[in-house]
Design a protein around this motif. Structure first.
Motif, PDB file in Angstrom:
ATOM      1  N   VAL A 166      27.986  39.887  37.007  1.00  0.00           N
ATOM      2  CA  VAL A 166      27.880  40.619  38.270  1.00  0.00           C
ATOM      3  C   VAL A 166      26.409  40.963  38.488  1.00  0.00           C
ATOM      4  CG1 VAL A 166      30.204  41.590  38.461  1.00  0.00           C
ATOM      5  CG2 VAL A 166      28.503  42.751  37.036  1.00  0.00           C
ATOM      6  N   ALA A 191      39.262  40.389  42.542  1.00  0.00           N
ATOM      7  CA  ALA A 191      37.841  40.655  42.786  1.00  0.00           C
ATOM      8  C   ALA A 191      37.630  41.152  44.210  1.00  0.00           C
ATOM      9  CB  ALA A 191      37.020  39.398  42.529  1.00  0.00           C
ATOM     10  N   ALA A 194      38.599  44.769  44.454  1.00  0.00           N
ATOM     11  CA  ALA A 194      37.556  45.610  43.864  1.00  0.00           C
ATOM     12  C   ALA A 194      36.354  45.737  44.795  1.00  0.00           C
ATOM     13  CB  ALA A 194      37.132  45.045  42.513  1.00  0.00           C
ATOM     14  N   LEU A 195      35.966  44.645  45.428  1.00  0.00           N
ATOM     15  CA  LEU A 195      34.818  44.657  46.339  1.00  0.00           C
ATOM     16  C   LEU A 195      35.034  45.580  47.526  1.00  0.00           C
ATOM     17  CD1 LEU A 195      33.755  40.894  46.419  1.00  0.00           C
ATOM     18  CD2 LEU A 195      32.284  42.824  45.809  1.00  0.00           C
ATOM     19  N   VAL A 200      31.343  50.014  45.580  1.00  0.00           N
ATOM     20  CA  VAL A 200      31.246  48.764  44.813  1.00  0.00           C
ATOM     21  C   VAL A 200      30.267  47.807  45.476  1.00  0.00           C
ATOM     22  CG1 VAL A 200      32.488  46.709  44.024  1.00  0.00           C
ATOM     23  CG2 VAL A 200      33.539  48.971  43.810  1.00  0.00           C
ATOM     24  N   ALA A 203      31.648  42.392  42.361  1.00  0.00           N
ATOM     25  CA  ALA A 203      32.802  42.334  41.452  1.00  0.00           C
ATOM     26  C   ALA A 203      33.099  40.882  41.137  1.00  0.00           C
ATOM     27  CB  ALA A 203      34.022  42.994  42.082  1.00  0.00           C
ATOM     28  N   LEU A 212      37.595  41.985  34.408  1.00  0.00           N
ATOM     29  CA  LEU A 212      37.068  42.339  35.726  1.00  0.00           C
ATOM     30  C   LEU A 212      35.787  43.136  35.509  1.00  0.00           C
ATOM     31  CD1 LEU A 212      37.156  42.863  38.817  1.00  0.00           C
ATOM     32  CD2 LEU A 212      38.654  44.815  38.328  1.00  0.00           C
ATOM     33  N   ILE A 214      32.386  44.995  37.366  1.00  0.00           N
ATOM     34  CA  ILE A 214      32.022  45.615  38.640  1.00  0.00           C
ATOM     35  C   ILE A 214      30.628  46.230  38.548  1.00  0.00           C
ATOM     36  CG2 ILE A 214      32.565  47.465  40.282  1.00  0.00           C
ATOM     37  CD1 ILE A 214      35.499  47.150  39.520  1.00  0.00           C
TER      38      ILE A 214
END
Length: 248
Positions: A166, A191, A194-195, A200, A203, A212, A214
């Motif tokens: 990342v 992903a 998460a983004l 964030v 990710a 995962l 981040i």
């Protein structure tokens, strides 16, 4: 039947006529460094009569502009951008060297052997000319020619090696999280979830590691908050135990 054939023929003639007046122009815009810059460039171009579409490559800092040459020309389009001061155009060539540098954080890069594998494999990618691992912070800095490779290609290769890269930043306001996730959730969709979470920045999911990773702004969120929000989204993310690298 004859009406249908006539309509089809007319449509083909219309499309041919449109294609006959359509042209493209690719230019470098060195002041265009982010999505917001690209949006501003697009706003300027939309005001030009004859402009059709534009696509961007932020790594190369290029814009590929489609336009109707019966209504405008390349010089007019470049002139509008040059007049902004910040988004001045320059010629683009596929053969020129466009240097880019990226830092990638990999919590699953544990030891010198890990770093050596990364250096050996990424060093084989055409266009990569510098690799600097920093084991203490679990990140690697890569320098490359954006006309030959890309951040996406480098990240893809790292994932195939078993790492979860990342974006890395040196800011004190940036932190990193690393979770184990169920195998069936080790997907691009996870992903994307998460983004979409507040705070964030980046990710990435590694299917092989079922992990995962981040990058997040620690003034806006935390590891615990991210873990809870992922759980609410149906993703059971767990913090792995301290790693004992078998490659040492």
């Amino acid at each position: 039947m004859k009406k249908s054939l006539f309509f089809f023929a007319a449509l083909m003639l219309f499309q041919s006529a449109m294609a006959a007046t359509s042209d493209t122009l690719t230019v470098r815009i060195k002041g265009m460094r982010c999505e917001e810059c690209a949006h501003k460039v697009g706003t300027v171009l939309k005001k030009v009569n004859g402009f059709e579409t534009v696509s961007f490559d932020l790594e190369k800092r290029t814009a590929t502009i489609a336009y109707d040459r019966s209504k405008t020309c390349a010089d007019t389009l470049k002139g509008r951008l040059d007049a902004t001061g910040r988004y001045k155009t320059a010629p683009y060539s596929k053969t020129e060297v466009i240097r880019r540098g990226i830092g990638l954080q990999m919590a699953d890069m544990h030891c010198q052997n890990c770093a050596n594998r990364i250096t050996k494999r990424i060093g084989q990618i055409d266009g990569v000319d510098s690799i600097a691992p920093h084991l203490d912070k679990h990140y690697v800095f890569f320098r490359y020619d954006a006309n030959k490779t890309s951040k996406g290609e480098i990240c893809k290769t790292l994932s195939e090696l078993g790492f979860t890269p990342v974006s890395y930043y040196t800011s004190k306001n940036i932190s990193f999280a690393y979770f184990n996730i169920p195998a069936n959730l080790a997907t691009e969709e996870t992903a994307e979830v998460a983004l979409a979470l507040d705070g964030v920045d980046d990710a990435n999911v590694n299917k092989r590691n079922k992990s995962l990773a981040i990058t997040f702004v620690n003034t806006e969120t935390s590891v615990e908050k991210l873990q809870q929000e992922l759980k609410e989204a149906g993703i059971e993310a767990t913090i792995p135990a301290p790693h004992e690298c078998k490659e040492k």
